[in-house]
Design a protein around this motif. Sequence first.
Motif, PDB file in Angstrom:
ATOM      1  N   SER A 146       0.838  -1.182   0.000  1.00 22.22           N
ATOM      2  CA  SER A 146       0.000   0.000   0.000  1.00 22.22           C
ATOM      3  C   SER A 146       0.885   1.248   0.000  1.00 22.22           C
ATOM      4  O   SER A 146       2.059   1.202   0.346  1.00 22.22           O
ATOM      5  CB  SER A 146      -0.913  -0.021   1.208  1.00 22.22           C
ATOM      6  N   PHE A 147       0.280   2.359  -0.396  1.00 21.31           N
ATOM      7  CA  PHE A 147       1.064   3.567  -0.630  1.00 21.31           C
ATOM      8  C   PHE A 147       1.702   4.099   0.652  1.00 21.31           C
ATOM      9  O   PHE A 147       2.814   4.632   0.621  1.00 21.31           O
ATOM     10  CB  PHE A 147       0.193   4.648  -1.282  1.00 21.31           C
ATOM     11  N   ASP A 148       1.052   3.945   1.789  1.00 25.17           N
ATOM     12  CA  ASP A 148       1.638   4.466   3.031  1.00 25.17           C
ATOM     13  C   ASP A 148       2.963   3.769   3.344  1.00 25.17           C
ATOM     14  O   ASP A 148       3.950   4.405   3.705  1.00 25.17           O
ATOM     15  CB  ASP A 148       0.655   4.351   4.212  1.00 25.17           C
ATOM     16  N   LYS A 149       3.003   2.452   3.106  1.00 26.99           N
ATOM     17  CA  LYS A 149       4.242   1.715   3.376  1.00 26.99           C
ATOM     18  C   LYS A 149       5.341   2.096   2.382  1.00 26.99           C
ATOM     19  O   LYS A 149       6.511   2.216   2.743  1.00 26.99           O
ATOM     20  CB  LYS A 149       3.979   0.213   3.320  1.00 26.99           C
ATOM     21  N   ARG A 150       4.940   2.268   1.116  1.00 26.83           N
ATOM     22  CA  ARG A 150       5.943   2.652   0.108  1.00 26.83           C
ATOM     23  C   ARG A 150       6.519   4.022   0.430  1.00 26.83           C
ATOM     24  O   ARG A 150       7.719   4.251   0.292  1.00 26.83           O
ATOM     25  CB  ARG A 150       5.324   2.659  -1.293  1.00 26.83           C
ATOM     26  N   HIS A 177       9.320   9.900  -7.869  1.00 30.86           N
ATOM     27  CA  HIS A 177      10.013   8.671  -7.493  1.00 30.86           C
ATOM     28  C   HIS A 177       9.036   7.498  -7.417  1.00 30.86           C
ATOM     29  O   HIS A 177       9.343   6.388  -7.824  1.00 30.86           O
ATOM     30  CB  HIS A 177      10.697   8.832  -6.130  1.00 30.86           C
ATOM     31  N   LEU A 178       7.864   7.758  -6.860  1.00 28.65           N
ATOM     32  CA  LEU A 178       6.943   6.664  -6.539  1.00 28.65           C
ATOM     33  C   LEU A 178       5.894   6.443  -7.618  1.00 28.65           C
ATOM     34  O   LEU A 178       5.074   5.524  -7.501  1.00 28.65           O
ATOM     35  CB  LEU A 178       6.266   6.938  -5.189  1.00 28.65           C
ATOM     36  N   GLY A 179       5.921   7.280  -8.658  1.00 28.93           N
ATOM     37  CA  GLY A 179       4.939   7.125  -9.726  1.00 28.93           C
ATOM     38  C   GLY A 179       3.536   7.525  -9.310  1.00 28.93           C
ATOM     39  O   GLY A 179       2.552   6.971  -9.779  1.00 28.93           O
ATOM     40  N   ARG A 187      -1.245  14.416   0.577  1.00 29.33           N
ATOM     41  CA  ARG A 187      -2.277  13.920   1.487  1.00 29.33           C
ATOM     42  C   ARG A 187      -1.693  12.937   2.491  1.00 29.33           C
ATOM     43  O   ARG A 187      -1.961  13.016   3.686  1.00 29.33           O
ATOM     44  CB  ARG A 187      -3.378  13.261   0.651  1.00 29.33           C
ATOM     45  N   MET A 188      -0.873  12.003   1.986  1.00 29.57           N
ATOM     46  CA  MET A 188      -0.302  10.987   2.876  1.00 29.57           C
ATOM     47  C   MET A 188       0.710  11.615   3.833  1.00 29.57           C
ATOM     48  O   MET A 188       0.768  11.246   5.005  1.00 29.57           O
ATOM     49  CB  MET A 188       0.343   9.873   2.056  1.00 29.57           C
ATOM     50  N   LEU A 189       1.483  12.588   3.348  1.00 30.81           N
ATOM     51  CA  LEU A 189       2.455  13.258   4.232  1.00 30.81           C
ATOM     52  C   LEU A 189       1.720  14.004   5.344  1.00 30.81           C
ATOM     53  O   LEU A 189       2.160  14.010   6.499  1.00 30.81           O
ATOM     54  CB  LEU A 189       3.336  14.231   3.434  1.00 30.81           C
ATOM     55  N   LYS A 190       0.600  14.617   5.002  1.00 31.02           N
ATOM     56  CA  LYS A 190      -0.187  15.317   6.031  1.00 31.02           C
ATOM     57  C   LYS A 190      -0.718  14.326   7.061  1.00 31.02           C
ATOM     58  O   LYS A 190      -0.741  14.604   8.260  1.00 31.02           O
ATOM     59  CB  LYS A 190      -1.342  16.098   5.392  1.00 31.02           C
ATOM     60  N   TYR A 191      -1.134  13.172   6.559  1.00 32.20           N
ATOM     61  CA  TYR A 191      -1.574  12.113   7.476  1.00 32.20           C
ATOM     62  C   TYR A 191      -0.417  11.685   8.382  1.00 32.20           C
ATOM     63  O   TYR A 191      -0.589  11.567   9.603  1.00 32.20           O
ATOM     64  CB  TYR A 191      -2.119  10.925   6.676  1.00 32.20           C
ATOM     65  N   LEU A 216       6.544   0.888  10.047  1.00 30.95           N
ATOM     66  CA  LEU A 216       5.492   0.954   9.030  1.00 30.95           C
ATOM     67  C   LEU A 216       6.018   0.435   7.683  1.00 30.95           C
ATOM     68  O   LEU A 216       5.341  -0.323   6.983  1.00 30.95           O
ATOM     69  CB  LEU A 216       5.029   2.412   8.897  1.00 30.95           C
ATOM     70  N   ALA A 217       7.250   0.832   7.342  1.00 32.29           N
ATOM     71  CA  ALA A 217       7.838   0.422   6.066  1.00 32.29           C
ATOM     72  C   ALA A 217       8.003  -1.099   5.990  1.00 32.29           C
ATOM     73  O   ALA A 217       7.774  -1.713   4.962  1.00 32.29           O
ATOM     74  CB  ALA A 217       9.186   1.112   5.871  1.00 32.29           C
TER      75      ALA A 217
END
Lengths: 219, 219
Positions: A146-150, A177-179, A187-191, A216-217
């Motif tokens: 999932s994107f949060d782990k990436r 980098h992550l496509g 959004r994810m960084l704010k989270y 998390l990673a």
Amino acid sequence: MDISAFFPVWNNLEESDRNALNAAAIDRTFFKGEILHRSSEECTGLILVRSGQLRAYTVSPEGKEITLYRLLDGDICLFSASCIINSISFDITLSAEKDTAVTVVAADVYKRIMKKSAPLSNFTNEIMASRFSDVMWLVEQIMWKSFDKRLAEFLMEESNIEDSLTLKITHETIGNHLGSPREVVTRMLKYFAGEGLVSLSRGTVTLSDPVRLAALARD
Amino acid sequence: MDISAFFPVWNNLEESDRNALNAAAIDRTFFKGEILHRSSEECTGLILVRSGQLRAYTVSPEGKEITLYRLLDGDICLFSASCIINSISFDITLSAEKDTAVTVVAADVYKRIMKKSAPLSNFTNEIMASRFSDVMWLVEQIMWKSFDKRLAEFLMEESNIEDSLTLKITHETIGNHLGSPREVVTRMLKYFAGEGLVSLSRGTVTLSDPVRLAALARD
């Protein structure tokens, strides 16, 4: 030029071949942000990274990017010399992420020697297998993770490469980098910031809780 | 066993090596659905496909799959013998999509000869580059996912125009319509064929499953 340090098999090559490779090598310097190589048609030559950092990535027809792998001191880029192997039918783009000193070995000379030298050919095989493994890892990341782990994993990697908990990087660059689109990154960084994992300010991301980010990673 | 037909470089190998490779080859048959190879630790051996169809795919920890590439008559699977190259650090799974006759060449024998034979090592390089190209193509599909839809849409349109499910059209012409290189069209059409969406013969493309093609185009 002496490029022996890049080749663990150097002493297994014939002396005339060692001389020919050294004679075909040219030092070049690229500044941060410069593009070294763009298309397989260029066949720029084998790029040996002496110092600095290169990014290998692929670009969509619409200009979207995803990072395939990084090349650091001592690494060799084969795909900037893709004409040495017929069956390579893809393009990578190479850009300098830092000021980078490289040595470029002419593709035709390398190919001529590789064709007759089992040690050099086997070594080339190992380089390709190593990059292939990087890309397979990427496929698995894209498909299964999932994107949060990436994103957590990317931040940890960057922090390791930079040897700093504060990264000077824009959300757009992370997205390249992550496509992923910039908005998804933001959004994810704010989270993450809300969870106390990072803190954000203009142009920087600071890893506030690297232990939890690493967990998390890995997860 | 005579495995010479699989190796374009056969005549460039030493006679003793040719004999050793033939002696290390064993014929096997796998039924549709059987798994031939699962993990890099097995190092099953080099698999030469005599007839049938194999699917190479990767499996997530949760059991999700994605097809990396297909192997058909005359193809060689290297990653079932990944112990021959140290830097391969990923696993693929291989299963039979049809009843499949293969020849398995013992990995240790192949590796011993590859290490000293420039022709065999260079040929191995070409096999790996070819699979690498397949996987890079897949990465681009996964990430950018536009050309497949454009091609599906184009085929549906043509079919409507011609009022026929069989289109007399070259890959080059399709490429010209879509602004894409012929190779890109050929590769995607082969992928479509593998998925049962079209069938291909010289100068024609037949829409085998227009309902699924239309769904893909709309998607």
